[in-house]
Design a protein around this motif. Structure first.
Motif, PDB file in Angstrom:
ATOM      1  N   ALA A   1      41.122  16.089  -6.188  1.00 30.51           N
ATOM      2  CA  ALA A   1      42.267  16.205  -5.278  1.00 30.51           C
ATOM      3  C   ALA A   1      43.193  17.349  -5.676  1.00 30.51           C
ATOM      4  N   ASP A   2      43.170  17.719  -6.962  1.00 29.88           N
ATOM      5  CA  ASP A   2      44.037  18.790  -7.457  1.00 29.88           C
ATOM      6  C   ASP A   2      43.323  20.132  -7.591  1.00 29.88           C
ATOM      7  N   PHE A   3      41.993  20.078  -7.692  1.00 32.43           N
ATOM      8  CA  PHE A   3      41.215  21.314  -7.831  1.00 32.43           C
ATOM      9  C   PHE A   3      39.820  21.025  -7.299  1.00 32.43           C
ATOM     10  N   GLY A   4      39.372  21.819  -6.330  1.00 30.26           N
ATOM     11  CA  GLY A   4      38.120  21.522  -5.646  1.00 30.26           C
ATOM     12  C   GLY A   4      36.857  21.963  -6.357  1.00 30.26           C
ATOM     13  N   TYR A   5      36.978  22.779  -7.411  1.00 32.82           N
ATOM     14  CA  TYR A   5      35.838  23.244  -8.209  1.00 32.82           C
ATOM     15  C   TYR A   5      34.865  24.124  -7.430  1.00 32.82           C
ATOM     16  N   THR A   6      35.289  24.707  -6.323  1.00 33.60           N
ATOM     17  CA  THR A   6      34.424  25.655  -5.627  1.00 33.60           C
ATOM     18  C   THR A   6      34.428  26.974  -6.392  1.00 33.60           C
ATOM     19  N   PRO A   7      33.397  27.789  -6.235  1.00 34.76           N
ATOM     20  CA  PRO A   7      33.395  29.076  -6.940  1.00 34.76           C
ATOM     21  C   PRO A   7      34.555  29.973  -6.550  1.00 34.76           C
TER      22      PRO A   7
END
Length: 290
Positions: free
Chosen positions: A78-84
């Protein structure tokens, strides 16, 4: 959080950059021209420990842990989507925070598209690139990449894999190499002990397919840096990144040099250990003489 000096062959001071989503851990060792090391999945800056130790006498070696990896914070999705794309934005912040005007980029696996995204948006900063078993273009039509992405789909198999930490436990056997010590394996396990903190690993697998549009944008900008010197250190025993990917790198960089190691697999730095350092020294020395 673990102290960095608790890990084997990793005697480096810890540095941290405060980001909106959490703290990014990074190594910043030595003085001289800057070399930026970007890891892939599911590794962290520990992967480059021999490179940093061998080069820091003459170069400033900066090796971050992406958010969700290593000694960096592992924020909730919810705080960081971890997409490149989100990872690349954090690397932009790190480059600015460390005051690096120009750098040589060293990448492995997901470090490739993330690093090239940053470099192609600010091409004047990039001096050269070293790539190890990596890519930076869409691969969603390739069956082996789609199969790998299925493990990070988020339901069923992906959840099961994350809960059991399978990407860590099988990282060397899955990629055909298993000649690492238990001490080294423990260094990779230790930073991913909490099942709730493994979303970065899972999402990277998913993004092999889902990030195709972003990957195409990186590929479209690549001509901006195609004249930069490139050295390709390639593990020949890798079922995911093979001859086709290597040939693409060679075709897209006008001034490229390839060293192929048939005895190495996907995790080139782990398989070669300190043997990789002279190759990096020779390449970097040649750039400096230019």
């Amino acid at each position: 959080m673990e102290d960095s000096r608790h890990f084997p062959d990793y005697p480096f001071d810890s540095h941290y950059l405060d980001l909106e989503a959490g703290r990014m851990h990074y190594v910043d060792e030595g003085d001289g021209p800057a070399v930026l090391f970007l890891h892939g999945n599911p590794t962290w800056s520990f992967y480059y420990r021999h490179c940093v130790s061998g080069l820091k006498r003459h170069y400033r070696c900066i090796a971050p842990d992406l958010l969700g990896f290593g000694l960096s914070d592992h924020p909730e999705v919810a705080d960081f989507g971890y997409t490149p794309a989100e990872h690349a934005a954090t690397i932009d912040s790190l480059i600015d925070a460390t005051g690096v005007d120009r750098y040589v980029l060293v990448v492995h696996e997901w470090g490739g598209p993330i690093g090239l995204d940053c470099a192609t948006r600010a091409p004047a900063r990039l001096r050269a690139i070293v790539a190890m078993n990596s890519w930076f273009w869409p691969v969603s039509t390739e069956r082996r990449f789609r199969r790998s992405a299925y493990g990070g789909a988020g339901v069923g198999r992906g959840v099961f894999s994350t809960a059991l930490n399978l990407p860590i436990e099988s990282m060397f056997t899955r990629h055909r190499r298993s000649h690492v010590s238990e001490e080294v394996m423990e260094a990779y396990r230790k930073v991913q002990e909490d099942p709730k903190g493994r979303e970065g690993i899972r999402i990277f697998k998913r993004e092999l397919v889902r990030a195709s549009r972003w990957l195409q944008a990186v590929r479209d900008r690549q001509p901006r840096i195609s004249s930069r010197p490139a050295m390709l250190l390639w593990g020949g025993d890798d079922h995911l990144f093979g001859p086709d990917e290597l040939r693409t790198w060679e075709a897209l960089f006008q001034d490229s040099r390839t060293l192929r190691f048939e005895e190495a697999g996907h995790f080139v730095c782990e398989d070669l250990g300190t043997e990789i350092v002279p190759h990096l020294e020779g390449f970097l020395g040649g750039i400096d003489r230019r």
